[in-house]
Design a protein around this motif. Sequence first.
Motif, PDB file in Angstrom:
ATOM      1  N   GLY A 155       0.817  -1.209   0.000  1.00  0.00           N
ATOM      2  CA  GLY A 155       0.000   0.000   0.000  1.00  0.00           C
ATOM      3  C   GLY A 155       0.849   1.256   0.000  1.00  0.00           C
ATOM      4  O   GLY A 155       2.008   1.266  -0.442  1.00  0.00           O
ATOM      5  N   ASN A 156       0.277   2.332   0.531  1.00  0.00           N
ATOM      6  CA  ASN A 156       0.951   3.617   0.580  1.00  0.00           C
ATOM      7  C   ASN A 156       2.120   3.574   1.563  1.00  0.00           C
ATOM      8  O   ASN A 156       1.980   3.090   2.685  1.00  0.00           O
ATOM      9  CB  ASN A 156      -0.053   4.701   0.995  1.00  0.00           C
ATOM     10  N   ASN A 157       3.271   4.100   1.151  1.00  0.00           N
ATOM     11  CA  ASN A 157       4.490   4.005   1.967  1.00  0.00           C
ATOM     12  C   ASN A 157       4.847   5.356   2.590  1.00  0.00           C
ATOM     13  O   ASN A 157       6.031   5.687   2.735  1.00  0.00           O
ATOM     14  CB  ASN A 157       5.656   3.492   1.107  1.00  0.00           C
ATOM     15  N   PHE A 158       3.841   6.112   2.979  1.00  0.00           N
ATOM     16  CA  PHE A 158       4.064   7.425   3.582  1.00  0.00           C
ATOM     17  C   PHE A 158       5.002   7.304   4.785  1.00  0.00           C
ATOM     18  O   PHE A 158       4.764   6.521   5.700  1.00  0.00           O
ATOM     19  CB  PHE A 158       2.726   8.021   3.996  1.00  0.00           C
ATOM     20  N   ARG A 159       6.093   8.065   4.772  1.00  0.00           N
ATOM     21  CA  ARG A 159       7.096   8.092   5.825  1.00  0.00           C
ATOM     22  C   ARG A 159       7.674   6.698   6.130  1.00  0.00           C
ATOM     23  O   ARG A 159       8.055   6.395   7.257  1.00  0.00           O
ATOM     24  CB  ARG A 159       6.539   8.744   7.089  1.00  0.00           C
ATOM     25  N   GLY A 160       7.695   5.854   5.096  1.00  0.00           N
ATOM     26  CA  GLY A 160       8.315   4.544   5.239  1.00  0.00           C
ATOM     27  C   GLY A 160       7.575   3.575   6.123  1.00  0.00           C
ATOM     28  O   GLY A 160       8.165   2.614   6.640  1.00  0.00           O
ATOM     29  N   ARG A 161       6.270   3.750   6.270  1.00  0.00           N
ATOM     30  CA  ARG A 161       5.532   2.934   7.240  1.00  0.00           C
ATOM     31  C   ARG A 161       5.347   1.476   6.827  1.00  0.00           C
ATOM     32  O   ARG A 161       4.841   0.677   7.617  1.00  0.00           O
ATOM     33  CB  ARG A 161       4.154   3.560   7.483  1.00  0.00           C
ATOM     34  N   LEU A 162       5.760   1.104   5.603  1.00  0.00           N
ATOM     35  CA  LEU A 162       5.658  -0.305   5.202  1.00  0.00           C
ATOM     36  C   LEU A 162       6.831  -1.135   5.712  1.00  0.00           C
ATOM     37  O   LEU A 162       6.780  -2.365   5.670  1.00  0.00           O
ATOM     38  CB  LEU A 162       5.572  -0.420   3.676  1.00  0.00           C
ATOM     39  N   GLY A 163       7.899  -0.461   6.155  1.00  0.00           N
ATOM     40  CA  GLY A 163       9.033  -1.193   6.699  1.00  0.00           C
ATOM     41  C   GLY A 163      10.047  -1.653   5.678  1.00  0.00           C
ATOM     42  O   GLY A 163      10.932  -2.455   5.993  1.00  0.00           O
ATOM     43  N   HIS A 164       9.927  -1.157   4.428  1.00  0.00           N
ATOM     44  CA  HIS A 164      10.866  -1.534   3.367  1.00  0.00           C
ATOM     45  C   HIS A 164      11.867  -0.419   3.076  1.00  0.00           C
ATOM     46  O   HIS A 164      12.598  -0.500   2.090  1.00  0.00           O
ATOM     47  CB  HIS A 164      10.110  -1.865   2.078  1.00  0.00           C
ATOM     48  N   GLY A 165      11.894   0.618   3.877  1.00  0.00           N
ATOM     49  CA  GLY A 165      12.711   1.776   3.575  1.00  0.00           C
ATOM     50  C   GLY A 165      11.890   2.816   2.826  1.00  0.00           C
ATOM     51  O   GLY A 165      10.724   2.600   2.480  1.00  0.00           O
ATOM     52  N   GLU A 166      12.482   3.970   2.589  1.00  0.00           N
ATOM     53  CA  GLU A 166      11.785   5.014   1.841  1.00  0.00           C
ATOM     54  C   GLU A 166      11.570   4.551   0.404  1.00  0.00           C
ATOM     55  O   GLU A 166      12.399   3.849  -0.171  1.00  0.00           O
ATOM     56  CB  GLU A 166      12.606   6.312   1.846  1.00  0.00           C
ATOM     57  N   GLY A 167      10.466   4.960  -0.191  1.00  0.00           N
ATOM     58  CA  GLY A 167      10.203   4.579  -1.571  1.00  0.00           C
ATOM     59  C   GLY A 167       8.743   4.750  -1.911  1.00  0.00           C
ATOM     60  O   GLY A 167       7.935   5.192  -1.086  1.00  0.00           O
ATOM     61  N   PRO A 168       8.372   4.394  -3.140  1.00  0.00           N
ATOM     62  CA  PRO A 168       6.986   4.558  -3.589  1.00  0.00           C
ATOM     63  C   PRO A 168       6.054   3.522  -2.979  1.00  0.00           C
ATOM     64  O   PRO A 168       6.480   2.646  -2.213  1.00  0.00           O
ATOM     65  CB  PRO A 168       7.105   4.368  -5.109  1.00  0.00           C
TER      66      PRO A 168
END
Length: 598
Positions: A422-435
Amino acid sequence: AVSLPLERRAGAPCIAEAVAAMESWPSSVRVLYICGLGSNAKGAKPTYLQQHFTDVCIPVVKHASYAATKDALKRAVDEFRPDIVVGHSAGVGKVLTLATAGVWRGPLVLLAGGAGCAAVANLVGQTVSVVVPQRDPDAKKQRQATRSCADPASVEVVEVDDGHDLNTSLVDGDRLRFLVLDTFRRHTGQGGPTDEGPDVGVANCNDEQSTKDQVRQIFDGTCADDDDAFVSRTDLEGALSGLDASFGDDEVDHIVAAVSPSGDGAQISVSGFVEWALSGDDIAQKVLGETASFSKAVTLAEVDDVPIGAAASADVTDAPADATPPPPPAPTGDEDAAGDDQDGEAPEQMFPGGRVAPGQLFTWGRGSDGQLGQQKVVHPKPNCALPYPVRGLHNIVHVACGGGQQGCTAAVTALGQLFTFGNNFRGRLGHGEGPAVRQPRLVEALADEKVLMAACGTDHSGALVQGGRIFLWGGNRHAQLGRGHSDKASAVSTPAETPLPAPARQLDCEDLYSAAVLEDGRLFTWGSNRHGRLGVGNDKDCCEPTAAQLPTAISSVSLGSLYAGAVGRQGELLMWGYGGHGNLGFGNRKSFSVPTQV
């Protein structure tokens, strides 16, 4: 019998195999028939059905709003109680209204319909026959819908050499009754007799011209109907991206070398591509499997590849008992135990009309940022109005959603792996910064941990792992990561452990704050303390986990955007935070900074 040039997708059974030696007519199968615009109950197809079926209902459903149409059709279903529903032309859209609204879960026959067939892509577990008239200008739109099916094993496509009304092939050719009964028998699982039946003229499923037509359709909107057309490498990559399978750069290079006259991909012959697809080449076979036949169903009991979260040799039933999130409250003894499995194995899950692998994840709603984890959701695009299976994501024991409209999703497998998308606002997916991430992706930073549950906030996320430790990542503007300080500008985009005074049993994250329930029943909160929602007796932010002022030990907590609640170990309900709308349940509109029993 009249022999008709009927054609069918590769791998689909021929009607002749299922309808031979039909019982005497008229049939007792109850048929609900929904006409198209301009049609009437005395038309060719309604009259034909009334001659061959003892019970036929043809409701008058005029062009109206979605709600009015759904209500009218629901009344017809409730009163008539059909065995099968048939729709033609604009009636196809109305038939699918019944299905998508959950009013009708039985078999469907869709005659023509063009773009009205779009919703068939999202049906799961419903037996469907789609008749495509090859001389109908909208036939291409029907094919598009059927290529995106979530449950292709239940959808059978029949192509006929006829126009939009289908009267020549189905009525004059006396085929409609066999098609209806064949669909009904597939739904009930009765199958068809094995004796030689009437010649329905179904082409061999490997019919070369039909296969070529289906392969050519991947260039829809560019040059699907032009045999002499050329496309660029970019066009080819775009066409391949619409298929379920993925094609790497090496595979695209291989295709370009095979079908580009110059070999550089500047001009790729569409007809050359179609001929190459039938060449037997390994990559050509991969293309053929995605275009000239239905993809293997991934939503039912068997899986098209190794499921995400399952090791090659692992069995879900062998997963450790502690690989699941905190259990629900113990049963009271009043529950119906009829469904319990006495051997200790989980009973097979059911989805209306079909079987679903245990732990299969379904998502629905807004999908603008990939938070559904879907590639092929097409109706409505990019959202999904019905629960839709996430391909390959099985054995899920916990799921968390968060983040408002531009949302994200986290899923935990029985083996303790965490996948986010989903949306990776402020890196909240845990994969680092990115789309944004549109397909489930393993959180590599936690690969060595056994994740028990996850939580998602508006700009940060967290995970509880075996041993009661917690990891947090994402935005830290109000110290919601519990690191002892706030970060107004930067974010922590990979998981890092946040220390707690004792092992935790539950973690929750919300808008700029977090909470953990410890094994001993204490509650620790941190982050933004707007309206006293941390429950620590004041409204000051807490930069590290701080004990809430509980009147009793608790078993679980739930954080809202402005207020929170908890359940005590004896069943007490505690509320605190913003109460301006009476949302705390205390009979007033006051805010509380201390957890208080309702």
